[in-house]
Design a protein around this motif. Structure first.
Motif, short mmCIF file in Angstrom:
data_model
loop_
_atom_site.label_atom_id
_atom_site.label_comp_id
_atom_site.label_asym_id
_atom_site.label_seq_id
_atom_site.Cartn_x
_atom_site.Cartn_y
_atom_site.Cartn_z
N SER A 177 0.82 -1.21 0.00
CA SER A 177 0.00 0.00 0.00
C SER A 177 0.86 1.26 0.00
CB SER A 177 -0.90 0.03 1.24
OG SER A 177 -0.14 0.28 2.41
N ALA A 178 0.24 2.36 -0.40
CA ALA A 178 0.93 3.65 -0.39
C ALA A 178 1.27 4.06 1.04
CB ALA A 178 0.06 4.71 -1.05
N THR A 179 0.39 3.76 1.97
CA THR A 179 0.63 4.10 3.37
C THR A 179 1.88 3.40 3.89
OG1 THR A 179 -1.72 4.43 3.79
CG2 THR A 179 -0.33 4.02 5.70
N GLY A 180 2.00 2.10 3.63
CA GLY A 180 3.16 1.35 4.08
C GLY A 180 4.43 1.77 3.38
N THR A 181 4.32 2.06 2.10
CA THR A 181 5.49 2.50 1.34
C THR A 181 6.02 3.82 1.89
OG1 THR A 181 4.68 1.39 -0.65
CG2 THR A 181 6.33 3.12 -0.96
N ARG A 182 5.13 4.75 2.20
CA ARG A 182 5.56 6.03 2.77
C ARG A 182 6.24 5.82 4.12
NH1 ARG A 182 0.49 7.83 0.90
NH2 ARG A 182 -0.36 7.89 3.02
N SER A 183 5.74 4.90 4.90
CA SER A 183 6.33 4.60 6.21
C SER A 183 7.77 4.11 6.06
CB SER A 183 5.49 3.55 6.93
OG SER A 183 6.10 3.13 8.13
N ALA A 184 7.97 3.15 5.17
CA ALA A 184 9.32 2.60 4.98
C ALA A 184 10.27 3.66 4.45
CB ALA A 184 9.25 1.41 4.02
N ARG A 185 9.81 4.42 3.48
CA ARG A 185 10.67 5.45 2.90
C ARG A 185 11.03 6.50 3.94
NH1 ARG A 185 12.05 5.49 -1.80
NH2 ARG A 185 11.27 5.91 -3.83
N ALA A 186 10.07 6.86 4.79
CA ALA A 186 10.34 7.86 5.84
C ALA A 186 11.38 7.36 6.83
CB ALA A 186 9.04 8.20 6.57
N ALA A 187 11.46 6.04 6.98
CA ALA A 187 12.45 5.45 7.89
C ALA A 187 13.81 5.24 7.22
CB ALA A 187 11.94 4.12 8.42
N GLY A 188 13.89 5.51 5.92
CA GLY A 188 15.14 5.30 5.20
C GLY A 188 15.33 3.88 4.73
N VAL A 189 14.23 3.14 4.62
CA VAL A 189 14.27 1.74 4.20
C VAL A 189 13.89 1.63 2.73
CG1 VAL A 189 13.16 -0.52 4.54
CG2 VAL A 189 13.73 0.90 6.51
N ARG A 190 14.62 0.84 1.96
CA ARG A 190 14.25 0.61 0.57
C ARG A 190 13.03 -0.29 0.51
NH1 ARG A 190 19.73 0.30 -3.12
NH2 ARG A 190 21.08 1.54 -1.77
N VAL A 191 12.26 -0.16 -0.58
CA VAL A 191 10.96 -0.82 -0.64
C VAL A 191 10.74 -1.57 -1.95
CG1 VAL A 191 8.48 -0.53 -0.27
CG2 VAL A 191 10.07 1.19 0.63
N VAL A 192 10.29 -2.82 -1.81
CA VAL A 192 9.71 -3.55 -2.94
C VAL A 192 8.20 -3.44 -2.80
CG1 VAL A 192 9.33 -5.81 -3.99
CG2 VAL A 192 11.62 -5.18 -3.18
N GLY A 193 7.55 -2.89 -3.80
CA GLY A 193 6.11 -2.74 -3.79
C GLY A 193 5.43 -3.84 -4.56
N VAL A 194 4.40 -4.42 -3.93
CA VAL A 194 3.57 -5.44 -4.58
C VAL A 194 2.13 -4.94 -4.45
CG1 VAL A 194 3.07 -7.91 -4.77
CG2 VAL A 194 5.21 -7.15 -3.68
N PRO A 195 1.68 -4.08 -5.34
CA PRO A 195 0.42 -3.35 -5.14
C PRO A 195 -0.80 -4.25 -4.97
CG PRO A 195 1.68 -2.44 -6.98
CD PRO A 195 2.32 -3.72 -6.61
N SER A 196 -1.57 -3.99 -3.93
CA SER A 196 -2.83 -4.71 -3.76
C SER A 196 -3.92 -4.08 -4.61
CB SER A 196 -3.25 -4.74 -2.29
OG SER A 196 -3.32 -3.44 -1.76
N LEU A 197 -3.72 -2.83 -5.01
CA LEU A 197 -4.58 -2.17 -5.99
C LEU A 197 -3.72 -1.92 -7.23
CD1 LEU A 197 -6.42 0.45 -3.73
CD2 LEU A 197 -7.31 -1.73 -4.58
N PRO A 198 -3.70 -2.86 -8.18
CA PRO A 198 -2.76 -2.81 -9.31
C PRO A 198 -2.81 -1.54 -10.13
CG PRO A 198 -3.85 -4.95 -9.20
CD PRO A 198 -4.56 -4.06 -8.23
N ASP A 199 -3.98 -0.88 -10.18
CA ASP A 199 -4.10 0.34 -10.98
C ASP A 199 -3.69 1.59 -10.21
OD1 ASP A 199 -6.25 0.08 -9.29
OD2 ASP A 199 -7.65 1.11 -10.64
#
Length: 240
Positions: A177-199
């Motif tokens: 999710s976008a919420t989780g991705t923002r959390s990881a990025r704010a912590a300085g963590v790299r992110v692999v995204g697997v969108p639950s809403l593909p569009d």
């Protein structure tokens, strides 16, 4: 997937932190059943617009979001409690692990330490992990009610990294999710995204269609050996 050189030169994580809902466990349909029921009890429809309002948020945040949507801000706490009861019942009865989740987690666990960090409260997180066969899989787990601020604040990832004993810059997150991705990025963590809403694109460093992506699993397979190639994937970030 398009070729890129975003993680060429041998970068690999020292640890991995997984989200749970919508990433390891296919709980989003369970949340949708519960959320739809909350709206139905008030004679209101529940569609894509309403789902986007709540996906990836903590139960408290969802209560606030729904209350605001209904124009009843004072009802946030009672809405959260109502929703939590409904979704716990549905998750315990019917949630399933996402396709490829067990195999991917085991592949990662063979290479680096792993944790799970979820925007669900502890009781719901434990119920989901148990239902999916992940009980005891993660030595470190962080729930939304165990940090000062849940996702999208960085607290959950910073806490997970601290408990793992790794630098956030050397950590990789898996988020849907976008919420989780923002959390990881704010912590300085790299992110692999697997969108639950593909569009709905994610602002992740790497985006794959599913946990079964063969290039993803091939890359993870190199973590225990010498790495001499370049990652091929959908790089969207600018970090080295």
């Amino acid at each position: 997937m398009t070729r890129c050189d975003g993680w060429s030169g041998g970068w690999r994580p020292a640890a991995v932190v997984f989200d749970c809902d919508g990433l390891l466990m296919d709980t989003e349909p369970c949340w949708t059943v519960a959320e739809r029921e909350v709206f139905a009890r008030r004679g209101l429809p529940f569609g894509v617009e309403q789902k986007e309002l709540v996906i990836g948020r903590s139960i408290e945040q969802v209560g606030v979001a729904i209350a605001g949507h209904l124009g009843e801000p004072a009802a946030a706490r009672s809405l959260s409690a109502e929703l939590l009861g409904l979704v716990t019942e549905v998750v315990t009865r019917q949630a399933q692990a996402m396709a490829g989740a067990h195999a991917l987690v085991e592949l990662v666990r063979n290479a680096v330490p792993v944790a799970v960090a979820s925007n669900s409260p502890r009781a719901l997180l434990d119920a989901a992990l148990a239902r999916g066969g992940f009980a005891g899989t993660f030595g470190v787990s962080v729930a939304a009610d165990e940090v000062a601020e849940p996702k999208p604040a960085p607290d959950m990832y910073l806490t997970a990294c601290r408990r793992l004993g790794v630098d956030p810059a050397h950590t990789l997150a898996f988020e849907d999710s976008a919420t989780g991705t923002r959390s990881a990025r704010a912590a300085g963590v790299r992110v692999v995204g697997v969108p639950s809403l593909p569009d709905r694109p994610l602002d992740a460093d790497l985006v794959v269609g599913s946990l079964l992506d063969p290039e993803l699993t091939a890359w993870i397979g190199t973590w225990t050996g010498s790495w001499t190639g370049s990652w091929t994937g959908s790089w969207t970030g600018s970090r080295p």
